[in-house]
Scaffold this active site. Structure first.
Site, PDB file in Angstrom:
ATOM      1  N   HIS A  14     -13.035 -29.179   6.416  1.00 58.26           N
ATOM      2  CA  HIS A  14     -12.749 -29.182   5.165  1.00 58.26           C
ATOM      3  C   HIS A  14     -12.098 -30.462   4.512  1.00 58.26           C
ATOM      4  CE1 HIS A  14     -11.967 -26.609   1.343  1.00 58.26           C
ATOM      5  NE2 HIS A  14     -11.489 -28.183   0.582  1.00 58.26           N
ATOM      6  N   HIS A  16     -11.873 -33.979   1.551  1.00 54.05           N
ATOM      7  CA  HIS A  16     -11.775 -34.290   0.351  1.00 54.05           C
ATOM      8  C   HIS A  16     -12.111 -36.252   0.114  1.00 54.05           C
ATOM      9  CE1 HIS A  16     -11.640 -31.278  -2.359  1.00 54.05           C
ATOM     10  NE2 HIS A  16     -10.622 -30.503  -1.642  1.00 54.05           N
ATOM     11  N   LYS A 100     -21.172 -25.569  -1.568  1.00 49.81           N
ATOM     12  CA  LYS A 100     -19.972 -25.402  -2.342  1.00 49.81           C
ATOM     13  C   LYS A 100     -19.420 -24.325  -3.529  1.00 49.81           C
ATOM     14  CE  LYS A 100     -15.060 -24.982  -1.921  1.00 49.81           C
ATOM     15  NZ  LYS A 100     -14.157 -25.229  -1.304  1.00 49.81           N
ATOM     16  N   HIS A 137     -14.475 -21.319  -2.026  1.00 53.53           N
ATOM     17  CA  HIS A 137     -12.811 -21.606  -2.377  1.00 53.53           C
ATOM     18  C   HIS A 137     -12.036 -20.119  -3.019  1.00 53.53           C
ATOM     19  CE1 HIS A 137      -9.127 -23.514  -4.387  1.00 53.53           C
ATOM     20  NE2 HIS A 137      -9.671 -22.514  -5.052  1.00 53.53           N
ATOM     21  N   HIS A 175     -10.265 -23.257   3.786  1.00 56.01           N
ATOM     22  CA  HIS A 175      -8.699 -22.322   3.580  1.00 56.01           C
ATOM     23  C   HIS A 175      -8.216 -21.477   3.242  1.00 56.01           C
ATOM     24  CE1 HIS A 175      -9.622 -22.846  -0.527  1.00 56.01           C
ATOM     25  NE2 HIS A 175     -10.416 -23.933  -0.620  1.00 56.01           N
ATOM     26  N   ASP A 248      -8.442 -29.971   4.129  1.00 66.55           N
ATOM     27  CA  ASP A 248      -9.060 -29.951   2.718  1.00 66.55           C
ATOM     28  C   ASP A 248      -7.440 -30.942   2.599  1.00 66.55           C
ATOM     29  OD1 ASP A 248      -9.076 -29.296  -0.074  1.00 66.55           O
ATOM     30  OD2 ASP A 248      -7.062 -27.515  -0.334  1.00 66.55           O
TER      31      ASP A 248
HETATM   32  O1  DOR Z   1      -5.418 -27.923  -3.535  1.00 69.81           O
HETATM   33  C1  DOR Z   1      -6.226 -27.957  -4.060  1.00 69.81           C
HETATM   34  N1  DOR Z   1      -6.787 -29.670  -3.925  1.00 69.81           N
HETATM   35  N2  DOR Z   1      -7.175 -27.470  -3.442  1.00 69.81           N
HETATM   36  C2  DOR Z   1      -8.787 -27.365  -4.234  1.00 69.81           C
HETATM   37  O2  DOR Z   1      -9.412 -26.457  -4.139  1.00 69.81           O
HETATM   38  C3  DOR Z   1      -9.248 -28.926  -4.461  1.00 69.81           C
HETATM   39  C4  DOR Z   1      -7.960 -29.787  -4.141  1.00 69.81           C
HETATM   40  C5  DOR Z   1      -8.650 -31.171  -4.484  1.00 69.81           C
HETATM   41  O3  DOR Z   1      -9.942 -31.363  -4.602  1.00 69.81           O
HETATM   42  O4  DOR Z   1      -7.803 -31.945  -5.469  1.00 69.81           O
HETATM   43 ZN    ZN Z   2     -10.942 -28.669  -1.450  1.00 72.29          ZN
END
Ligand code: DOR
Ligand code: ZN
Length: 347
Positions: A14, A16, A100, A137, A175, A248
């Site tokens: 997971h 970003h 997702k 999520h 998460h 995450d």
């Molecule tokens: O803390 C987070 N940041 N939780 C999420 O679900 C998305 C993520 C983000 O994209 O910044």
């Molecule tokens: Zn995330």
């Protein structure tokens, strides 16, 4: 005395990576240690179609430094307009490894997510049929539900009904932050796994709020009480194949976090493996780090464990991690566990 631990090269289930200048800045931080990562599709606009995922994958590969090896495992963002046939085609071609689900409004860039679950019924049925996992999520967005209860309520009101209505659907609870999440995975043997982040093994809600508000510890789902952190620690370090690492890691520019309305996300790509070695050693479970970071995730997704290895070294001197990494648009603060860590990943 130095201590070494060599494990199969880990994956991040997971992650970003964003796009543009941020992608360029953060991608090497993950690719340095990780073989593969499940890439979150919450760009603006979101990655909804197979064509958008293919284009995003190309941008990621173009941003990868030439001397690094890394495989992005793409995902599609489920909307009420998602086309089940497009999802199936993206899966059949090997492009995507999951879809997702963001409840609309649950977190960063989730406005295009799902409000009415009957509108994604055909997509979920198709995914169950073809064996494509749904990454969830797991927070309700109802205004009357306290933010610290939103995960537990989601399990009862949304997740369990979806799973019962969709036999065979494989689900990753992303998460997880509560003992309720841990218990739900443990009580439901079939078709269910959960990712756990590095930061939720380290901080509880006091770390965010006591002694001044700490925006770099704010993420979603928000860290909960200590009893929940301890349940996550037990699950992650247990070796149980249903729990695996999904960092995450979610970069935001410092200015967007240190703000009157700060963004959610902890950026942990840089030091995750060293922090995990610390956590697993502290719990007397170093022997299970490889299962959590390198073996259980591929097991769930039906993929081979990575060929390569990484070696973690424990030194006598505390490791100095960068405070920030720089992007062309400004700095991103690296997650600080708040204590000395003596582990490092050997180059
Ligand atoms: O803390 C987070 N940041 N939780 C999420 O679900 C998305 C993520 C983000 O994209 O910044
Ligand atoms: Zn995330």
């Amino acid at each position: 005395m130095t201590q070494n631990l060599t494990i199969a090269r880990p994956d991040d289930w997971h992650l970003h990576l964003r796009d543009g200048a941020m992608l360029e800045a953060v991608l090497p931080e993950t690719a340095r240690h990780f073989g593969r990562a499940i890439i979150m599709p919450n760009l603006v606009p979101p990655v909804v179609t197979g064509a958008q995922a293919a284009a995003y994958k190309d941008r990621i590969m173009a941003a990868l430094p030439e001397d690094m090896q890394f495989e992005p495992l793409m995902t599609l963002y489920l909307t009420e307009d998602s086309d089940p046939e497009d999802i199936a085609a993206a899966h059949a071609s090997g492009l995507i490894k999951s879809v997702k689900l963001y409840p609309a409004g649950a977190t960063t860039n989730s406005a295009s997510g799902v409000s009415d679950f009957k509108n994604v019924r055909a997509a979920l049925d198709k995914m169950a049929e073809i064996g494509l996992p749904l990454c969830v999520h797991g927070e309700v967005t109802d205004h009357d539900i306290d933010i610290f209860d939103r995960e537990a309520v989601f399990i009862d009101r949304v997740l369990d009904p979806i799973r019962k209505a969709t036999p065979g659907l494989r689900v990753v609870m992303e998460h997880i932050t509560t003992k309720d999440g841990v218990a739900y995975v443990r009580d439901n043997a079939r078709d269910l796994g959960a990712t756990i982040t590095t930061h939720h093994l380290i901080i509880n809600r006091n770390h965010i709020l006591v002694g001044g508000i700490k925006p770099h510890y704010y993420c979603l789902p928000v860290a909960k009480r200590e009893e929940h952190r301890l349940a996550l620690r037990e699950a992650a370090t247990s070796g149980d194949a249903r729990f695996f690492l999904g960092t995450d890691s979610a970069p935001h520019l410092d200015g967007d976090k240190e703000s009157a309305c700060g963004c959610a996300g902890c950026f942990t790509a840089t030091n995750t493996m060293a922090l995990l070695a610390h956590v697993f050693e502290e719990d007397g479970k170093l022997e299970n780090l490889e299962a959590f970071a390198s073996r259980n995730g591929p097991g769930f997704y039906g993929l081979p464990v990575n060929d390569g290895t990484i070696t973690l070294t424990k030194n006598e001197q505390a490791t100095v991690f960068p405070d920030k990494i720089e992007s062309a648009n400004g700095p991103v603060t690296v997650f600080d566990p708040g204590y000395d860590v003596f582990w490092t990943v050997a180059d």
